[in-house]
Design an enzyme around this catalytic site. Structure first.
Site, mmCIF file in Angstrom:
data_model
loop_
_atom_site.group_PDB
_atom_site.id
_atom_site.type_symbol
_atom_site.label_atom_id
_atom_site.label_comp_id
_atom_site.label_asym_id
_atom_site.label_seq_id
_atom_site.Cartn_x
_atom_site.Cartn_y
_atom_site.Cartn_z
ATOM 1 C CG HIS A 26 36.038 -11.620 -11.691
ATOM 2 N ND1 HIS A 26 35.261 -10.516 -11.429
ATOM 3 C CD2 HIS A 26 35.848 -12.458 -10.642
ATOM 4 C CE1 HIS A 26 34.638 -10.670 -10.275
ATOM 5 N NE2 HIS A 26 34.983 -11.843 -9.765
ATOM 6 C CG ASP B 100 39.031 -6.784 -20.487
ATOM 7 O OD1 ASP B 100 39.058 -7.424 -19.420
ATOM 8 O OD2 ASP B 100 39.359 -5.596 -20.581
HETATM 9 P P1 ADQ Z 1 40.494 -5.741 -14.753
HETATM 10 O O1 ADQ Z 1 41.338 -6.472 -15.736
HETATM 11 O O2 ADQ Z 1 41.210 -5.054 -13.670
HETATM 12 O O3 ADQ Z 1 39.357 -6.662 -14.123
HETATM 13 P P2 ADQ Z 1 38.352 -3.794 -15.583
HETATM 14 O O4 ADQ Z 1 37.096 -4.548 -15.687
HETATM 15 O O5 ADQ Z 1 38.468 -2.733 -16.629
HETATM 16 O O6 ADQ Z 1 39.675 -4.671 -15.686
HETATM 17 O O7 ADQ Z 1 38.381 -3.107 -14.157
HETATM 18 C C1 ADQ Z 1 39.395 -2.222 -13.816
HETATM 19 C C2 ADQ Z 1 38.960 -1.364 -12.630
HETATM 20 O O8 ADQ Z 1 40.123 -0.669 -12.188
HETATM 21 C C3 ADQ Z 1 37.912 -0.335 -13.011
HETATM 22 O O9 ADQ Z 1 36.989 -0.204 -11.971
HETATM 23 C C4 ADQ Z 1 38.736 0.935 -13.201
HETATM 24 O O10 ADQ Z 1 38.065 2.124 -12.850
HETATM 25 C C5 ADQ Z 1 39.889 0.718 -12.255
HETATM 26 N N1 ADQ Z 1 41.070 1.405 -12.826
HETATM 27 C C6 ADQ Z 1 41.656 1.182 -13.999
HETATM 28 N N2 ADQ Z 1 42.655 2.075 -14.197
HETATM 29 C C7 ADQ Z 1 42.678 2.863 -13.129
HETATM 30 C C8 ADQ Z 1 43.461 4.002 -12.734
HETATM 31 N N3 ADQ Z 1 44.407 4.527 -13.506
HETATM 32 N N4 ADQ Z 1 43.223 4.544 -11.537
HETATM 33 C C9 ADQ Z 1 42.243 4.058 -10.762
HETATM 34 N N5 ADQ Z 1 41.455 3.026 -11.082
HETATM 35 C C10 ADQ Z 1 41.676 2.431 -12.242
HETATM 36 C C11 ADQ Z 1 39.026 -8.062 -14.171
HETATM 37 C C12 ADQ Z 1 38.822 -8.637 -15.577
HETATM 38 C C13 ADQ Z 1 37.792 -7.812 -16.327
HETATM 39 C C14 ADQ Z 1 36.487 -7.762 -15.525
HETATM 40 C C15 ADQ Z 1 36.745 -7.355 -14.077
HETATM 41 C C16 ADQ Z 1 35.483 -7.484 -13.212
HETATM 42 O O11 ADQ Z 1 40.058 -8.667 -16.291
HETATM 43 O O12 ADQ Z 1 37.551 -8.367 -17.614
HETATM 44 O O13 ADQ Z 1 35.623 -6.811 -16.119
HETATM 45 O O14 ADQ Z 1 37.756 -8.164 -13.490
HETATM 46 O O15 ADQ Z 1 34.912 -8.737 -13.340
#
Ligand code: ADQ
Length: 480
Positions: free
Chosen positions: A166, A373
């Protein structure tokens, strides 16, 4: 209701998903993108989800505890405090995470963490082994479990095993700084299929395999260590249709009203991230400061709403970033705030998906500026939540994997505060027609490459390359 045996027969081999954390379907909304995507796959096909329970225990059981939730069987293991410290807080989050995000300066190399990481992978693989059927399709997720397939193969597992990373794959110069990179690279060759977020990640993996181990390339297949695997990009998507629906739910509408109330004439810029140094939040705050410096018409008119719940709070680098953010926000607010206005509003709590969707929809600009990311699902959620008739504008870092697919966003360099400030000002005054056109293009991409397309593409490819492996006449049959 379909009996489990028929359900399994109707949908091909059983899916066994393995990830660091298993999240109960009832609380999946809080589990973030990975949990939602996996649950969706398991709900449709039925199957087993195996991993850590999230619990620390003085005497963890050697066998998993098993629970059923509809067609999904959840098998979870507790960890001891020492295991959690070495495997999760230590090697995964203080070594692999910063290294793979090119933060060698934050990378801690501790042989004890590595030993703990390997031990936990072996222990978890040993606990999963008795639950497996011969025809299972096994799908391992993320950097916590790189050597999981090797540990399963040591138990003589013959099943098809795929892995999805990921996070980004690092450049070879960075990976080779890791004292154990040879062992980890070798262990990856126990998989049949390696999935990455972008073509660039695949290319970096291939470069490393060729340069360091003399791997042979043929199409998407790579041979090294006497084994052959397929490496391809499968950019992860969200269930965009469902997220768009959520954004008009009563909870989302309530949240929309709360954001817009008293701010009808102001531009709300939203940032939503786990509190992590890779997400570029301090740089984002600086860019907003630069916007205020360069464009006086923003004073009293623009507000950054930053939602960033604490994550990995036991890791020192995460405690430091939290303090840093509070300080920067305090300084900027101190410089610019008026009696009835503060330029940065910072919320350090998680919110529900429906609440988030309403906030995204109410915000005129989505500011997503990670320094690095794998994909970044927030960028996709922001677009899916918009009102197509009057959508907001996405400002997106070129260093997010999602930027490759989302070129109709305003793409920025997150290190360049001035360029980000200028993009924000452009977004503020973007005409309605241009906003609609950009949104329509982005939304088409999200619907085409959604979560189920991602999952199906990966699992079909896993099936295909495993079938080739078993066919001795195939040119891609295993070398050993
Ligand atoms: P993350 O680093 O966690 O994921 P991201 O892809 O942005 O980053 O996903 C975060 C998730 O958490 C989103 O669904 C978002 O809605 C949720 N989230 C963030 N802040 C929040 C908050 N304050 N309250 C509730 N929910 C919140 C890792 C990798 C990424 C990759 C994903 C999926 O680092 O690059 O996109 O896995 O593969």
């Amino acid at each position: 209701m379909t009996p489990p045996s028929l359900r399994k027969a109707a949908s091909g081999p059983r899916l066994v998903a393995v990830s660091n954390r298993v999240v109960h379907p009832r609380s999946a909304a809080r589990g973030g993108g990975l949990a939602v995507a996996l649950l969706d796959a398991l709900r449709q096909r039925g199957g087993l989800w195996f991993g850590w329970s999230g619990q620390i225990s003085d005497h963890p059981d050697t066998r998993p505890s098993v629970a059923e939730s509809g067609p999904i069987r959840l098998a979870t293991m507790d960890l001891s405090q020492a295991e959690h410290d070495a495997y999760y807080n230590g090697f995964a989050n203080r070594c692999l995470w910063p290294l793979f995000h090119l933060r060698l300066d934050l990378t801690a190399f501790d042989p004890q963490h590595y030993d703990g990481y390997m031990r936990v992978n072996r222990r978890l693989a040993g606990a999963l082994w008795p639950l497996l059927d011969d025809n299972d399709q096994i799908w391992i997720h993320d950097y916590h479990l790189l050597p999981f397939a090797e540990a399963l193969r040591e138990q003589r597992a013959k099943q098809q095993i795929g892995f999805f990373l990921h996070i980004p794959f690092p450049v070879p110069e960075m990976l080779t700084a890791l004292p154990h990179y040879r062992d980890l690279m070798r262990s990856l060759f126990s998989y049949d299929l390696l999935g990455f977020q972008t073509e660039d990640d695949v290319q970096r993996f291939r470069d490393c395999a060729v340069r360091e181990f003399g791997a042979q390339l043929r199409g998407d297949t790579i041979t090294a260590f006497g084994r052959r695997l397929t490496a391809k990009a499968f950019p992860i998507g969200i269930d965009a249709r469902e997220f768009a629906e959520i954004a008009t739910s009563p909870t989302a509408q309530q949240e929309f009203q709360r954001v817009r109330a008293h701010r009808e004439d102001r531009t709300v810029i939203v940032g939503v991230d786990r509190l992590d140094y890779t997400k570029g939040i301090p740089e984002r705050f600086r860019s907003v400061e630069c916007l205020l410096d360069r464009y006086p018409d923003t004073h009293g008119q623009v507000e950054l709403l930053q939602i960033a719940p604490t994550s990995r709070g036991e890791v020192p680098e995460y405690m430091a970033i939290r303090r840093e953010l509070e300080q920067i926000a305090g300084n900027i607010n101190g410089r610019y705030a008026q009696l009835d206005w503060e330029p940065i509003r910072y919320i350090n709590r998680p919110l529900g998906r429906r609440q988030l969707a309403g906030i995204y929809r109410a915000s005129r600009i989505g500011l997503v500026t990670p320094l690095r990311d794998g994909m970044n699902l927030v960028a996709k959620e922001y677009v899916a939540a918009q009102d197509p008739a009057d959508p907001g504008v996405l400002v997106l870092s070129r260093f997010a994997g999602s930027a490759k697919q989302m070129q109709s966003a305003l793409i920025v360099n997150p290190y360049d505060n001035t360029a980000v400030a200028d993009a924000l000002q452009t977004a503020r005054y973007m005409p309605l027609e241009e906003r609609r056109n950009r949104h329509a293009e982005l939304m088409q991409g999200l619907l085409r490459n959604d979560a189920s397309a991602w999952r199906e593409a990966f699992l079909q490819e896993l099936q295909r390359c495993s079938a080739q492996r078993e066919d001795p006449a195939s040119p891609t049959a295993q070398a050993a």
